[in-house]
Design a protein around this motif. Structure first.
Motif, PDB file in Angstrom:
ATOM      1  N   LYS A  56       0.855  -1.188   0.000  1.00 43.77           N
ATOM      2  CA  LYS A  56       0.000   0.000   0.000  1.00 43.77           C
ATOM      3  C   LYS A  56       0.883   1.227   0.000  1.00 43.77           C
ATOM      4  N   PHE A  71      -4.235  -7.727   3.876  1.00 45.82           N
ATOM      5  CA  PHE A  71      -5.597  -7.311   3.565  1.00 45.82           C
ATOM      6  C   PHE A  71      -6.544  -8.493   3.748  1.00 45.82           C
ATOM      7  N   TYR A  82      -7.153  -3.855   6.645  1.00 46.95           N
ATOM      8  CA  TYR A  82      -5.724  -4.076   6.436  1.00 46.95           C
ATOM      9  C   TYR A  82      -4.982  -3.862   7.751  1.00 46.95           C
ATOM     10  N   SER A  94      -9.759   0.412   7.261  1.00 43.48           N
ATOM     11  CA  SER A  94     -10.611  -0.369   6.371  1.00 43.48           C
ATOM     12  C   SER A  94     -11.066   0.493   5.208  1.00 43.48           C
TER      13      SER A  94
END
Length: 929
Positions: A56, A71, A82, A94
């Motif tokens: 991410k 995730f 996550y 989230s």
């Protein structure tokens, strides 16, 4: 772009690993290009849980960059949670996927995709392109599954499982038309991914979330405690615990020891294990290396055949449980319905059995409280509808943005494909027919050829990437459009439910007012206190609208005026008439709300589809059903032009206005008197600042010059006023009046003798004797002359008789079909109230009832059905024959009257000469009397 709300970090929410399994939902899968010999063949089943490691992009300052995150999808909330590792107890945040859209860019780094939300754009990266496509397709399916799932757990247990799986299968098949299913990446997604090492980051601090530092500390402490417990007992926690309770150690360097990290044990230095079987040693080694729990390792060692049987049995048990719960819910509903019916029966019995008025009044107050409760429910549904409308608007704007983005991408893709084709053709030409150029060393020629081949391969890769991106975006547009349609259908269903509840509220309020009126009549003058209380309750009921407006809460859906400015509840001086008018207005609005979806909306759609108006049987039926308010001006202009096109001349109306300004017409005084008497219950003709009275004056003066034979006749002011209310333009209203007087109505209808009007009254009596023999016999028995009531109906086409909602429907058909419509509706009005008239046994009482009974008609559909169905056969030929016969008879009677008058005058003149002069004045006085 489809919006998504990103949830705030929920430290108390359930951990990603504790979410329920995804059931039997299977995500789309795809074979890589080198293996895609047939993408339609059966593929490996998707794991039950959608989870795995992704990178991410986020952070601030020097630690901004890619962060490895675990995730996990939660089906109950349609959230993608996550955390830093699979063993963390609390998620870092989230993403709400219920209204999210997904995007992948061909020119971005391999495996990168985006989840777009209204507040932010989440950029994620998978290990490979195959994993990225798998996640995208799985997220699409999960979003679709959530939108098609029942709204509540109770509804989910009502036997909707098979239908839901069928819809998911259809959606999966539709998505496969855009993009072949992606094969499940082994070991990179699902619970098996938790056994894999945490992806390494260049810096240890880079993977820490400073934004959610408190959650990170909680997860670390939880993992340390769990690790100590595991070390003290010699085994992991029980299999029932969440798979997220391990220690997040060595996540930066999972395959090698890191002595710089305090309190961290080397991953490859396990403690000596007791001698056991090879399987047990392998399981314990996997536990130590990956910080996972027996839930994953034991699940991997189970026998797959036995597991499938267990799953099948569990599904069967679940289905039986759902069926049992649905049966229980049905029994509960039936019990509640039975209790409600019994309660209603008891209330009715108590009302009938009440000996005193106080008990009855108490029951009435109970009904008032029920009405208030129903109003509160209607208000809550209105708020819910507004919220859904706002959400639908946001969705629509997002879909438009996404469509625009796709169009830009398609244009860009097309331009790049053209460039690729041109380059390919150029490379091919140069390779087959090399141009004349100086000799090049063999090594240089080979290098040039290899570079061109390499460029060509790169272009082919780019083209394949854009094709994949285009197919995925097409599938995303397809699914987002279907979701938007489902939201629109839900909004429509809620609007229908709200309209139904409003209609029920109007019906209950109408019954309450009718009950008050009957109770007031029953009480009479016996008890002054009860009479005063009933009068107070009646006043409060009539003033509900004003009270609600002052409170800022619109509980009553009825406005004071309708769309044409007529008062819905006229301000009668008699309180009883005002109460009846309020009851009628409530009933009219209730019928309108109940027929809104079933009748009015399809009718509006049919009128909207009529781009060009042409005389036809379909148009005739539509006009009889009534023209919607928004289409009525256009339709009336066409109907008027069709009647007056042979009379219409450019500038005619302005010339007539100039003549009326230059010289005063003899009828101007009478016109001025009638202006103030035109529709006193319409705000457009009673408001001092309104311009309608001036428009009406000019229209009537222009017509008096247009038709000097008639000039002006009382009643023309109402015809012109109706035309003005609909057409709003003076000239259009003028030609509408010309069409009615000179082309639709027979000649002499508005002359000084009103010959044609008297003829129509006799024709109506003949038709009533034919169609309504019982009624005519009853009226004849009590010596009631219908022409005293119906003469004005025909002269102004019911302008003063019917409520506006029915009046304009009558005019819609009248302007197209002519005077036959007036006869049809006159007969229908008497048929509508035939039973009430037959119950009256006094001539004076019948006359009083006939003066006001047209205002009590509120069911326009019933009246229309009587007029155009029950009154058949009704031919124009029969009507013309009756008119000729009665005209000849009336003319003969008038000639006989003229003869008698002449004889009388002759006798009087002869008597005047023979009588002495002193008696002449007395005889003349008697003659005048």
């Amino acid at each position: 772009r489809l919006a998504a709300m990103e949830g705030a970090p929920e430290s108390g929410s359930s951990a990603p690993g504790s979410a329920e399994p995804a059931g039997s939902a299977r995500g789309p899968e795809e074979l890589p290009p080198e293996e895609s010999e047939g993408c339609a063949r059966p593929l490996q089943a998707a794991p039950k849980k959608l989870c795995g490691y992704l990178s991410k992009f986020g952070g601030k300052g020097p630690i901004r960059g890619w962060k490895s995150r675990w995730f996990f999808y939660d089906e109950r909330k349609c959230h993608l949670y996550y955390s830093r590792t699979a063993q963390d107890a609390n998620p870092l945040g989230s993403i709400d996927l219920s209204s999210a859209i997904f995007d992948c860019k061909a020119d971005a780094e391999e495996g990168t995709f985006e989840i777009n939300t209204p507040s932010r754009v989440m950029t994620l990266k998978a290990a490979t392109k195959q994993v990225m496509l798998y996640w995208l397709q799985q997220l699409q399916m999960k979003r679709w599954e959530f939108h098609n799932s029942p709204p509540a757990p109770e509804a989910a247990l009502a036997g909707n499982g098979p239908a839901l799986h069928l819809e998911l299968g259809q959606e999966e098949a539709e998505l496969e038309e855009f993009l072949c299913p992606v094969k499940t990446p082994t070991g990179l997604v699902g619970t098996a991914a938790a056994l894999q090492p945490v992806p390494a980051m260049p810096l240890a601090l880079q993977n820490i979330s400073l934004k959610h530092l408190g959650t990170e500390i909680q997860n670390t402490m939880h993992n340390i405690r769990s690790n100590k417990q595991a070390q003290g007992t010699g085994h992991g926690p029980p299999g029932e615990e969440s798979p997220q309770s391990g220690e997040p150690q060595r996540e930066e360097q999972p395959l090698a020891p890191d002595p710089s990290t305090p309190g961290e044990e080397p991953a490859d230095s396990p403690k000596p294990a007791p001698k056991s079987s090879l399987t047990t040693n392998l399981i314990q080694k996997a536990k130590r290396q990956n910080n996972t729990f027996p839930l994953f390792s034991e699940g991997l060692m189970r026998n797959r055949t036995a597991q499938e049987k267990v799953v099948a049995l569990e599904q069967q048990v679940l289905m039986l449980t759902k069926e049992l719960k649905s049966q229980k819910e049905l029994v509960k509903i039936l019990h509640k319905a039975l209790e409600a019916a019994q309660q209603e029966k008891r209330a009715s019995s108590a009302y009938l059995a009440a000996a005193e008025d106080k008990d009855r009044l108490e029951l009435v107050r109970h009904k008032v409280r029920q009405i208030a409760e129903l109003s509160r429910r209607v208000e809550a549904l209105e708020q819910e509808r507004e919220s859904l409308a706002h959400t639908a608007g946001l969705r629509e704007r997002q879909v438009q943005e996404l469509q625009q983005h796709v169009r830009l991408l398609m244009d860009k893709n097309q331009a790049k494909q053209q460039v690729i084709c041109q380059l390919s053709e150029k490379v091919t030409r140069d390779f087959v027919h090399p141009p004349d150029r100086p000799s090049v060393p063999p090594d240089a020629a080979d290098r040039d050829f290899l570079s061109q081949q390499e460029r060509l391969e790169h272009l082919k890769d780019d083209m394949e990437a854009y094709r994949t991106q285009n197919r995925f975006l097409n599938s995303e547009i397809h699914q987002v459009t279907k979701i938007w349609r489902k939201v629109a259908e839900k909004e429509k269903a809620l609007l229908m439910k709200c309209a139904y509840l409003q209609a029920r509220n109007c019906q209950v309020e109408s019954k309450y007012l009718a009950g008050l009126r009957r109770l007031q009549e029953a009480v009479g003058d016996e008890a002054s206190e009860c009479v005063e209380l009933l009068r107070q309750l009646t006043q409060e009921a009539l003033q509900w609208e004003a009270g609600e407006a002052s409170d800022g809460v619109e509980m009553s859906p009825i406005s004071e005026y309708d769309e044409y400015g007529f008062l819905r509840v006229p301000d009668y001086e008699v309180e009883d008439l005002k109460l009846l008018a309020k009851i009628q207005a409530l009933e009219v609005h209730s019928r309108h709300l109940l027929s809104l979806e079933a009748v009015e909306r399809p009718l509006r759609e049919r009128w909207a589809a009529l781009a060009e108006l042409v005389p036809s049987a379909e148009l005739k039926q539509l006009l009889r059903a009534g023209v919607p308010h928004e289409h009525r001006p256009r339709v009336w202009r066409w109907l008027v032009h069709r009647r007056t096109q042979h009379l219409h001349a450019p500038g005619c109306y302005q010339e007539l206005l100039s003549r009326s300004q230059a010289s005063k017409h003899p009828a101007a005084r009478q016109i001025e008197l009638d202006l103030n008497r035109t529709f006193p219950n319409n705000k457009h003709f009673t408001c001092p600042t309104s311009g309608f009275p001036d428009k009406l004056r000019r229209v009537l003066l222009a017509f008096s010059w247009q038709n000097p034979t008639i000039g002006y006749c009382q009643g023309l002011n109402r015809l012109a006023a109706i035309a003005l209310l609909v057409l709003d333009e003076e000239e259009s209203a003028f030609w509408c009046l010309v069409a009615i007087v000179e082309t639709i109505m027979p000649p002499d209808y508005y002359s000084k003798t009103l010959m044609a009007s008297q003829v129509d009254q006799r024709v109506l009596q003949d038709l009533c004797s034919e169609k309504l023999p019982r009624l005519m016999a009853h009226l004849g028995q009590h010596h009631v002359d219908l022409s005293l009531i119906t003469f004005n109906w025909f002269l102004v086409v019911f302008a003063d008789s019917l409520i506006s909602d029915i009046l304009f429907r009558v005019w819609d058909a009248f302007l197209y079909e002519g005077t036959k419509v007036v006869f049809r509706y006159a007969l229908a009005i008497f048929k509508y109230n035939e039973e009430e008239i037959l119950r009256l046994q006094d001539g004076l009482e019948i006359y009083q009832y006939l003066r006001l009974f047209t205002k009590t008609i509120c069911n326009s559909r019933k009246l229309m059905n009587i007029a155009f169905n029950d009154m058949n056969p009704f031919s124009m030929k029969q009507l013309q024959q009756l008119r000729r016969a009665h005209r000849e008879r009336l003319e003969s009677e008038l000639r006989e009257l003229e003869r008698l008058k002449a004889e009388y005058l002759q006798r009087r003149a002869s008597r005047g000469r023979a009588v002495p002069e002193g008696c002449a004045s007395e005889d003349e006085g008697d003659g005048d009397a």
